[in-house]
Design an enzyme around this catalytic site. Structure first.
Site, PDB file in Angstrom:
ATOM      1  N   ASP A 198       0.770  -1.309   0.194  1.00 49.34           N
ATOM      2  CA  ASP A 198       0.176  -0.344  -0.122  1.00 49.34           C
ATOM      3  C   ASP A 198       1.359   1.413   0.035  1.00 49.34           C
ATOM      4  OD1 ASP A 198      -1.590   1.975  -0.018  1.00 49.34           O
ATOM      5  OD2 ASP A 198      -2.926   1.163   2.609  1.00 49.34           O
ATOM      6  N   GLU A 213      -1.488  -1.067  -3.922  1.00 48.21           N
ATOM      7  CA  GLU A 213      -2.847  -0.214  -3.601  1.00 48.21           C
ATOM      8  C   GLU A 213      -2.353   1.643  -3.290  1.00 48.21           C
ATOM      9  OE1 GLU A 213      -4.313  -1.884   0.493  1.00 48.21           O
ATOM     10  OE2 GLU A 213      -5.170   0.037   0.748  1.00 48.21           O
ATOM     11  N   GLU A 267     -10.613   3.038  -0.670  1.00 45.14           N
ATOM     12  CA  GLU A 267     -10.454   3.687   0.307  1.00 45.14           C
ATOM     13  C   GLU A 267     -11.115   4.807   0.687  1.00 45.14           C
ATOM     14  OE1 GLU A 267      -6.667   2.418   1.345  1.00 45.14           O
ATOM     15  OE2 GLU A 267      -6.657   4.530   2.890  1.00 45.14           O
ATOM     16  N   HIS A 271     -11.422  -1.203   2.192  1.00 44.28           N
ATOM     17  CA  HIS A 271     -11.001  -0.654   3.707  1.00 44.28           C
ATOM     18  C   HIS A 271     -11.825  -0.669   4.451  1.00 44.28           C
ATOM     19  CE1 HIS A 271      -9.083   2.415   5.258  1.00 44.28           C
ATOM     20  NE2 HIS A 271      -8.060   1.719   5.024  1.00 44.28           N
ATOM     21  N   GLU A 312     -13.610 -10.172  -1.347  1.00 44.78           N
ATOM     22  CA  GLU A 312     -12.434 -11.538  -0.831  1.00 44.78           C
ATOM     23  C   GLU A 312     -11.744 -10.529   0.182  1.00 44.78           C
ATOM     24  OE1 GLU A 312      -8.822 -12.268  -4.135  1.00 44.78           O
ATOM     25  OE2 GLU A 312     -11.146 -13.380  -4.850  1.00 44.78           O
TER      26      GLU A 312
HETATM   27 MG   LIG Z   1      -4.846   1.595   1.809  1.00 45.69          MG
END
Ligand SMILES: [Mg+2]
Length: 366
Positions: free
Chosen positions: A192, A218, A244, A294, A316
């Site tokens: 991320d 991400e 998110e 998220h 998932e």
């Molecule tokens: Mg994130």
């Protein structure tokens, strides 16, 4: 049944270990805004809105939404959602108005589940599968050895995947990816960037990640740059994840139509609550996009997310915070436990959480 009161309870939890992310940024405390909806039937609903600023969520819920909700039937969830979000002359298309509405919406679903005596995912038509598959969401910026050791410890605990937060330059990122990949063997590694890169660096770093079999990449770019995400998606082999920072089915429609993500990540506590998250999941399903919501907040938010994931075939992986956050498992009536890499669904009516004063009391803020 009528709504008799709507209020927000806020907490602020100082962190012993600051959570470092891209561009040198870091969190030293985590706050939360819990929405509490009371009814004349004696049923109380609990939700959470992630602003992220909890005082703004509190102000919007208590001053803007509460007067529209008191006296209404809490089971009219869709109509009350419209009343908060779309009926106004001037709209909050994205942002904290939606976060505040999300918290109310989650509390209304909690009431509905308790009223009907079933877990919320049952009201949503679930469960579609069995137990949930969590990944360990931690591994914030530290030296490579510490991050690798921590990553390995999560795999030893039974997590099938771990997520890390990088985004401080390709060389420093690669050192950490290599160390963690080495430590976790065949387990999945999600990376991320928390919107840390511009387009050229995001492309270079993405190519580097491909060498380490990264599961998803991400938020490499700012959420404003949907075209940039779509271009990266074309150029890179590593799957992209984002969402998110997106709101509502209309926001996700734009992401999906641009073919900007492989993994969509609506935050149930921001995107519009359980009502809207389930619609985002349906939209994702129609676009062949996988959803992994998220979720990096308290046990109330985790519970809301678990019910959404349990009821959608598009979902998932469950994002799970293994950092021993004191207002997490402790808010569940039956605390979630990892067994053989899975977490069982809650069986209590509603969301299956409560705001235990012994747990939240010491963190409360006015
Ligand atoms: Mg994130």
């Amino acid at each position: 049944m009528e709504i008799t009161d709507v209020r927000v309870e806020r907490i602020e939890v100082p962190l012993e270990r600051p959570l470092g992310v891209s561009r040198g940024r870091s969190m030293s405390a985590r706050g939360a805004a819990f929405v509490v909806v009371e009814t004349d039937a004696g049923i109380t609903g609990i939700g959470e809105g992630v602003g992220p600023e909890s005082y703004i969520v509190e102000r919007i819920v208590e001053e803007k939404y509460a007067p529209r909700l008191i006296g209404e039937d809490p089971l009219d969830i869709q109509r009350l959602w419209e009343s908060m979000v779309t009926d106004t002359v001037y709209k909050d298309l994205k942002g904290q108005g939606l976060s505040a509405a999300s918290g109310v919406d989650i509390a209304l679903w909690d009431i509905a589940g308790k009223h009907h005596g079933v877990p919320v995912y049952r009201l949503l038509g679930g469960p579609v599968g069995g137990d949930l598959k969590p990944y360990a969401s931690d591994l914030f910026w530290q030296d490579p050895e510490t991050m690798a050791e921590r990553a390995g410890s999560y795999v030893d605990r039974g997590f099938a995947g771990v997520k890390t937060h990088l985004g401080r330059g390709i060389d420093a990122d690669e050192e950490r990816v290599a160390a963690m990949r080495d430590a976790i063997g065949d387990a999945e590694l999600m990376v991320d960037m928390n919107c840390g890169y511009d387009r050229p660096d995001a492309r270079r770093v993405g190519r580097m990640l491909e060498d380490y079999d990264v599961y998803w990449y991400e938020e490499p770019l700012s959420p404003y740059d949907v075209d940039g995400l779509a271009a990266l998606q074309e150029e890179l082999a590593v799957p992209l994840a984002a969402g998110e920072n997106e709101y509502t089915k209309w926001g996700f429609r734009d992401l999906f139509e641009a073919d900007a993500v492989d993994y969509a990540m609506p935050d149930v506590m921001r995107c519009g609550g359980i009502t809207e998250a389930t619609k985002v999941c349906a939209l994702a399903e129609a676009h062949g996009t996988v959803v992994s919501p998220h979720c990096f907040t308290t046990g109330v938010g985790l519970a809301a997310t678990m019910h959404v994931v349990a009821a959608s075939p598009a979902c998932e992986w469950l994002e799970f915070d293994p950092t021993d956050f004191p207002v997490y498992e402790a808010l569940f009536e039956t605390p979630p436990e990892l067994e053989d890499g899975r977490i069982a669904l809650p069986e209590e009516p509603g969301l299956g959480v409560s705001l235990d004063e012994d747990v939240i009391g010491e963190f409360r803020v006015d």
